[in-house]
Design an enzyme around this catalytic site. Structure first.
Site, PDB file in Angstrom:
ATOM      1  CB  SER A  39      -0.895  -0.029   1.243  1.00 20.80           C
ATOM      2  OG  SER A  39      -1.325   1.263   1.548  1.00 20.80           O
ATOM      3  CB  VAL A  93      14.867   3.280   9.302  1.00 16.98           C
ATOM      4  CG1 VAL A  93      14.762   4.752   9.611  1.00 16.98           C
ATOM      5  CG2 VAL A  93      13.746   2.496   9.981  1.00 16.98           C
ATOM      6  CE  LYS A 118      27.895  -2.148   9.495  1.00 12.93           C
ATOM      7  NZ  LYS A 118      26.592  -2.638   9.927  1.00 12.93           N
ATOM      8  N   PRO A 151      34.834  -5.242  14.040  1.00 13.03           N
ATOM      9  CG  PRO A 151      36.908  -6.339  13.874  1.00 13.03           C
ATOM     10  CD  PRO A 151      35.897  -5.846  14.877  1.00 13.03           C
ATOM     11  CB  VAL A 157      -4.763  -6.099   3.272  1.00 10.42           C
ATOM     12  CG1 VAL A 157      -5.543  -7.163   4.029  1.00 10.42           C
ATOM     13  CG2 VAL A 157      -4.054  -6.704   2.077  1.00 10.42           C
ATOM     14  CB  THR A 198      20.697  -8.039  13.839  1.00 11.87           C
ATOM     15  OG1 THR A 198      20.075  -7.167  14.778  1.00 11.87           O
ATOM     16  CG2 THR A 198      22.096  -8.338  14.283  1.00 11.87           C
ATOM     17  CB  ILE A 218      18.535  -6.375   6.566  1.00 10.26           C
ATOM     18  CG1 ILE A 218      17.745  -5.047   6.528  1.00 10.26           C
ATOM     19  CG2 ILE A 218      18.693  -6.950   5.158  1.00 10.26           C
ATOM     20  CD1 ILE A 218      18.399  -3.927   5.759  1.00 10.26           C
ATOM     21  N   GLY A 257      23.252 -18.867  15.372  1.00 11.89           N
ATOM     22  CA  GLY A 257      23.524 -17.483  15.768  1.00 11.89           C
ATOM     23  C   GLY A 257      24.521 -16.856  14.825  1.00 11.89           C
TER      24      GLY A 257
HETATM   25  C1  LIG Z   1      14.691   2.887  13.980  1.00 13.86           C
HETATM   26  C2  LIG Z   1      15.016   1.692  13.138  1.00 13.86           C
HETATM   27  C3  LIG Z   1      16.267   1.577  12.555  1.00 13.86           C
HETATM   28  C4  LIG Z   1      16.588   0.434  11.803  1.00 13.86           C
HETATM   29  N1  LIG Z   1      17.858   0.278  11.287  1.00 13.86           N
HETATM   30  C5  LIG Z   1      18.198  -0.890  10.696  1.00 13.86           C
HETATM   31  C6  LIG Z   1      19.507  -1.119  10.201  1.00 13.86           C
HETATM   32  O1  LIG Z   1      20.374  -0.245  10.216  1.00 13.86           O
HETATM   33  N2  LIG Z   1      19.781  -2.334   9.673  1.00 13.86           N
HETATM   34  C7  LIG Z   1      18.848  -3.316   9.590  1.00 13.86           C
HETATM   35  O2  LIG Z   1      19.167  -4.430   9.155  1.00 13.86           O
HETATM   36  N3  LIG Z   1      17.584  -3.094   9.979  1.00 13.86           N
HETATM   37  C8  LIG Z   1      17.237  -1.921  10.527  1.00 13.86           C
HETATM   38  N4  LIG Z   1      15.958  -1.713  10.933  1.00 13.86           N
HETATM   39  C9  LIG Z   1      14.934  -2.700  10.605  1.00 13.86           C
HETATM   40  C10 LIG Z   1      14.550  -2.539   9.136  1.00 13.86           C
HETATM   41  O3  LIG Z   1      14.116  -1.222   8.904  1.00 13.86           O
HETATM   42  C11 LIG Z   1      13.458  -3.530   8.760  1.00 13.86           C
HETATM   43  O4  LIG Z   1      13.826  -4.817   9.152  1.00 13.86           O
HETATM   44  C12 LIG Z   1      13.259  -3.559   7.271  1.00 13.86           C
HETATM   45  O5  LIG Z   1      13.060  -2.268   6.774  1.00 13.86           O
HETATM   46  C13 LIG Z   1      12.085  -4.420   6.910  1.00 13.86           C
HETATM   47  O6  LIG Z   1      10.868  -3.811   7.204  1.00 13.86           O
HETATM   48  P1  LIG Z   1       9.555  -4.527   6.697  1.00 13.86           P
HETATM   49  O7  LIG Z   1       9.665  -4.722   5.238  1.00 13.86           O
HETATM   50  O8  LIG Z   1       9.332  -5.702   7.558  1.00 13.86           O
HETATM   51  O9  LIG Z   1       8.421  -3.471   7.056  1.00 13.86           O
HETATM   52  P2  LIG Z   1       7.994  -2.097   6.351  1.00 13.86           P
HETATM   53  O10 LIG Z   1       9.129  -1.383   5.732  1.00 13.86           O
HETATM   54  O11 LIG Z   1       7.204  -1.349   7.387  1.00 13.86           O
HETATM   55  O12 LIG Z   1       7.025  -2.533   5.180  1.00 13.86           O
HETATM   56  C14 LIG Z   1       5.707  -2.941   5.440  1.00 13.86           C
HETATM   57  C15 LIG Z   1       4.975  -3.073   4.125  1.00 13.86           C
HETATM   58  O13 LIG Z   1       3.680  -3.589   4.376  1.00 13.86           O
HETATM   59  C16 LIG Z   1       2.711  -2.804   3.727  1.00 13.86           C
HETATM   60  N5  LIG Z   1       1.468  -2.887   4.474  1.00 13.86           N
HETATM   61  C17 LIG Z   1       1.261  -2.803   5.817  1.00 13.86           C
HETATM   62  N6  LIG Z   1      -0.044  -2.929   6.104  1.00 13.86           N
HETATM   63  C18 LIG Z   1      -0.677  -3.126   4.932  1.00 13.86           C
HETATM   64  C19 LIG Z   1      -2.034  -3.322   4.548  1.00 13.86           C
HETATM   65  N7  LIG Z   1      -3.024  -3.336   5.452  1.00 13.86           N
HETATM   66  N8  LIG Z   1      -2.315  -3.466   3.250  1.00 13.86           N
HETATM   67  C20 LIG Z   1      -1.349  -3.443   2.294  1.00 13.86           C
HETATM   68  N9  LIG Z   1      -0.054  -3.259   2.590  1.00 13.86           N
HETATM   69  C21 LIG Z   1       0.275  -3.105   3.890  1.00 13.86           C
HETATM   70  C22 LIG Z   1       3.324  -1.420   3.710  1.00 13.86           C
HETATM   71  O14 LIG Z   1       2.733  -0.621   2.697  1.00 13.86           O
HETATM   72  C23 LIG Z   1       4.773  -1.761   3.395  1.00 13.86           C
HETATM   73  O15 LIG Z   1       4.923  -1.955   2.012  1.00 13.86           O
HETATM   74  C24 LIG Z   1      15.616  -0.567  11.627  1.00 13.86           C
HETATM   75  C25 LIG Z   1      14.324  -0.403  12.161  1.00 13.86           C
HETATM   76  C26 LIG Z   1      14.026   0.708  12.920  1.00 13.86           C
HETATM   77  C27 LIG Z   1      12.640   0.855  13.484  1.00 13.86           C
END
Ligand SMILES: Cc1cc2nc3c(=O)[nH]c(=O)nc-3n(C[C@H](O)[C@H](O)[C@H](O)COP(=O)(O)OP(=O)(O)OC[C@H]3O[C@@H](n4cnc5c(N)ncnc54)[C@H](O)[C@@H]3O)c2cc1C
Length: 509
Positions: free
Chosen positions: A39, A47, A78, A96, A185, A344, A346, A434
Site C-alpha cells: 500500500s 529506515v 561497511k 570489525p 488490505v 541485524t 535485515i 547465531g
Molecule cells: C529505527 C530503526 C532503525 C533500523 N535500522 C536498521 C539497520 O540499520 N539495519 C537493519 O538491518 N535493519 C534496521 N531496521 C529494521 C529494518 O528497517 C526492517 O527490518 C526492514 O526495513 C524491513 O521492514 P519490513 O519490510 O518488515 O516493514 P515495512 O518497511 O514497514 O514494510 C511494510 C509493508 O507492508 C505494507 N502494508 C502494511 N499494512 C498493509 C495493509 N493493510 N495493506 C497493504 N499493505 C500493507 C506497507 O505498505 C509496506 O509496504 C531498523 C528499524 C528501525 C525501526
C-alpha cells in the site's frame, strides 16, 4: 511439483521485496505464482540502511552484479561498526567483520594478545586487525584470496538506501514474473474449519487467494497478529529502548566505510554514511528522556543540514511467539524487532527467507517443518538479543538512570554463561546457531574493557619475547597492507560502483 502453487506476500518493504526476489528466483521454474500486495498510502518504515556481510551471499544467489546494485542504491562498503562511549565516556572501538591477527599453531590470536597485554607490551587489539585499521583510515578493498595474508581474513557488508534497495528488488522480482498489486488490505478471510488464511480483501473489494501467505506488513503484523492473534514475547525488560527518531543529512568529510553507534544517556545514536547522504537516528528509552530532548540531541549533532523532517518510530523489542503460524510465515518487522545496534534486522529477514526455502512444503504444509522453522528463528532472535544486551552490560558507565538500570539487571542465563566463560580465561562459548561468531564477542568484550582474569594456559609455552615479535610483525604487516589500500571513494570509482549523484565522490574526496 508442490501443492503450494500460489503465494501471497503482504508488504513491499525490504522484507517483502527480498522475499519476492528470493522465492521467484528459486521457484520460478516450478510454476509458483507469486503476488505481492503493498500500500503506497501506508508506505514503508523507511529506515534500515546498515547490513551484515551475509547480504552479499543473498545478492550473489540472486545473480545481482555488485557495482550495479551499489550504484542503484547509493551504497557504500561497511567494514564494521564503531562504538563510541560504550565502555566509558571517551572510549571507542570498532567491531570489525573479521578476525584479529592470524592464528598461530591453531590457538586464537586474542590469547597471545592477552598474554602480551598483561605484560604491558601490547598495542591496541585493533592495531592487529586489517579491517579496523583500514576503516579508521577511510580505506577499502575487496578481501584478498591468500588466507595467509593479512588482507584476506575479513568480510564486508553494505550501507544502502533501503527504499532504493526495495525498488531494485521490485524490478528484479517483476522481471521474474512476480505480480504486484497496489492497495490496502482491509479484511482477512479465515477458513472456518482449519483457521488458515484463505484470502485477503483489498480496499477496492478485490481478493487475493493463496495457499501460503508471507506476512511482511511490518510492525502491524496484519496477518500473523491482527488476523491470527499469534502473540508476542515482549523482551523490553532486557532491551527497553522503545522509540527512535531518524533523519538524513548532507554528508561532510571523508566517506568512511563503517557505521557509527554512539552511546547516549538514554539510548544511542547511529550514523550511516551513504554515497549521497548520511543517515542518522537516535534510539532511546522514553522512560528517561522526553521526545523533544531526544530530537534535540539528534538534531544538534548532525554533521550537515537535515535533508528531511525527522521521523519518529515506536517499537517494542521482542518476537512473535510463532514466526510461522498455520499457513502464514512472518518475515521482517512483523516477525519481531531487535534494536538496530548491530544492524541485524535485515539479516534476520535473510535467515527467515533461507529457512522458508529450505523447508518449503513439498505437498501440504507439514507441522514438523513449521516447528523446525520456529525453533531456528527463535534461536536466531535469542542469540542476537544476547549480543545486543552485552553492549549495555559490559560497561563501566553508571552516569544516568538508564545505565544504572542495566547494572542492576538480571541477565538471561545464556548470556550469563557466555560472560562467565570469558571472564576466567578469555574463552568464547560456541553456539550452534547465531550470526555472531567468537571474533564479534571478543571485539565487544575487549572493546568495552571486559578483560578476562587469565589467558589460555597453552599460551605459556611461548616465551614472551617470541609472542611480542610475532605480534609486532602482524602490526607492521597490517599497516603496510592498509597503506597499499585505496580510499573507499577511490575504490568505489574503480569498481564502477560510484553513483552519479554522490557529491562526496564528485569532490574527489
Ligand atoms: C529505527 C530503526 C532503525 C533500523 N535500522 C536498521 C539497520 O540499520 N539495519 C537493519 O538491518 N535493519 C534496521 N531496521 C529494521 C529494518 O528497517 C526492517 O527490518 C526492514 O526495513 C524491513 O521492514 P519490513 O519490510 O518488515 O516493514 P515495512 O518497511 O514497514 O514494510 C511494510 C509493508 O507492508 C505494507 N502494508 C502494511 N499494512 C498493509 C495493509 N493493510 N495493506 C497493504 N499493505 C500493507 C506497507 O505498505 C509496506 O509496504 C531498523 C528499524 C528501525 C525501526
Amino acid at each position: 511439483m508442490s501443492a503450494i502453487s500460489r503465494i501471497c506476500i503482504l508488504g513491499g518493504g525490504t522484507a517483502g521485496w527480498m522475499t519476492a526476489a528470493a522465492l521467484s528466483n528459486k521457484f520460478k521454474s516450478l510454476g509458483l505464482e507469486i503476488t505481492l500486495v503493498e500500500s503506497d498510502q501506508i508506505g514503508t518504515v523507511g529506515v534500515g540502511e546498515a547490513t551484515l556481510p551475509h547480504i552479499r551471499f543473498f545478492n550473489q544467489a540472486l545473480g545481482i552484479d555488485e557495482p550495479t546494485f551499489m550504484k542503484s542504491t547509493e551504497a557504500t562498503f561497511k567494514l564494521g561498526i564503531e562504538f563510541c562511549d560504550w565502555g566509558q565516556r571517551g572510549d571507542h572501538y570498532i567491531h570489525p567483520f573479521g578476525d584479529y591477527g592470524l592464528p598461530l599453531d591453531d590457538l586464537d590470536f586474542h590469547q597471545f594478545w592477552l598474554k602480551l597485554q598483561k605484560a604491558g607490551q601490547a598495542r591496541r587489539l585493533s592495531d592487529y586487525s586489517y579491517p579496523i585499521v583500514a576503516a579508521e583510515n577511510g580505506r577499502f578493498q575487496i578481501p584478498g584470496d591468500d588466507p595467509n595474508k593479512i588482507g584476506s581474513n575479513f568480510g564486508y557488508a553494505y550501507q544502502f538506501d533501503s527504499s532504493l534497495y526495495a525498488r531494485f528488488l521490485r524490478s528484479y522480482s517483476e522481471d521474474k514474473g512476480v505480480r504486484r498489486l497496489e492497495g490496502r488490505v482491509v479484511d482477512v478471510d479465515l477458513d472456518s474449519e482449519s483457521g488458515d488464511v484463505n484470502s485477503v480483501k483489498l480496499e477496492d473489494g478485490s481478493r487475493v487467494t493463496a495457499d501460503l501467505f508471507v506476512d511482511c506488513s511490518g510492525f502491524r503484523g496484519v496477518l500473523i497478529e491482527q488476523a491470527l492473534e499469534t502473540g508476542y514475547d515482549d523482551w523490553s525488560q532486557w532491551l527497553p529502548c522503545n522509540r527512535a527518531i531518524a533523519v538524513p543529512c548532507e554528508s561532510r568529510g571523508e566517506l568512511l566505510p563503517f557505521t557509527r553507534a554512539t552511546a547516549r544517556t538514554a539510548g544511542w545514536q547511529w550514523r550511516i554514511p551513504l554515497q549521497h547522504r548520511t543517515g542518522n537516528g537516535h534510539v532511546y528509552w522514553n522512560e528517561f528522556i522526553s521526545d523533544d530532548e531526544a530530537a534535540h540531541q539528534l538534531m544538534s549533532s548532525l554533521e550537515g543540514p537535515a535533508l528531511a523532517e525527522p521521523k519518529q518510530l515506536f517499537f517494542k523489542t521482542g518476537r512473535r511467539k510463532k514466526f510461522w503460524n498455520r499457513n502464514v510465515v512472518s518475515i521482517g518487522l512483523s516477525a519481531g524487532f531487535l534494536e538496530p545496534l548491530e544492524s541485524t534486522s535485515i539479516h534476520l529477514i535473510q535467515e527467515g527467507i533461507t529457512s522458508l526455502i529450505e523447508l518449503f512444503p513439498s505437498q501440504t504444509i507439514n507441522p514438523l517443518d513449521i516447528a523446525e522453522y520456529n525453533d531456528r528463528m527463535a534461536l536466531n532472535f535469542e542469540r542476537v538479543r544476547d549480543f545486543l544486551l552485552l553492549h549495555y552490560v559490559a560497561t563501566q558507565r553508571n552516569d544516568s538512570e538508564m545505565w544504572r538500570y542495566f547494572q542492576a539487571m538480571e541477565l538471561p542465563a545464556s548470556l550469563q554463561e557466555k560472560i562467565a566463560a570469558w571472564s576466567s580465561r578469555g574463552y568464547v562459548l560456541k553456539y550452534e546457531f547465531g550470526v555472531f561468531l567468537p571474533p564479534s564477542w571478543i571485539a565487544v568484550m575487549l572493546g568495552q574493557n571486559l578483560l578476562p582474569t587469565d589467558h589460555d594456559p597453552r599460551i605459556d609455552k611461548y616465551p614472551l619475547a617470541d609472542v611480542k615479535r610475532r605480534l609486532d610483525e602482524i602490526d607492521q604487516e597490517t599497516r603496510r597492507a592498509v597503506e597499499a589500500t585505496p580510499t573507499q571513494a577511490e575504490f568505489l570509482r574503480r569498481h564502477g560502483a560510484a553513483s552519479a549523484s554522490a557529491p562526496i565522490l564528485a569532490n574527489g574526496m
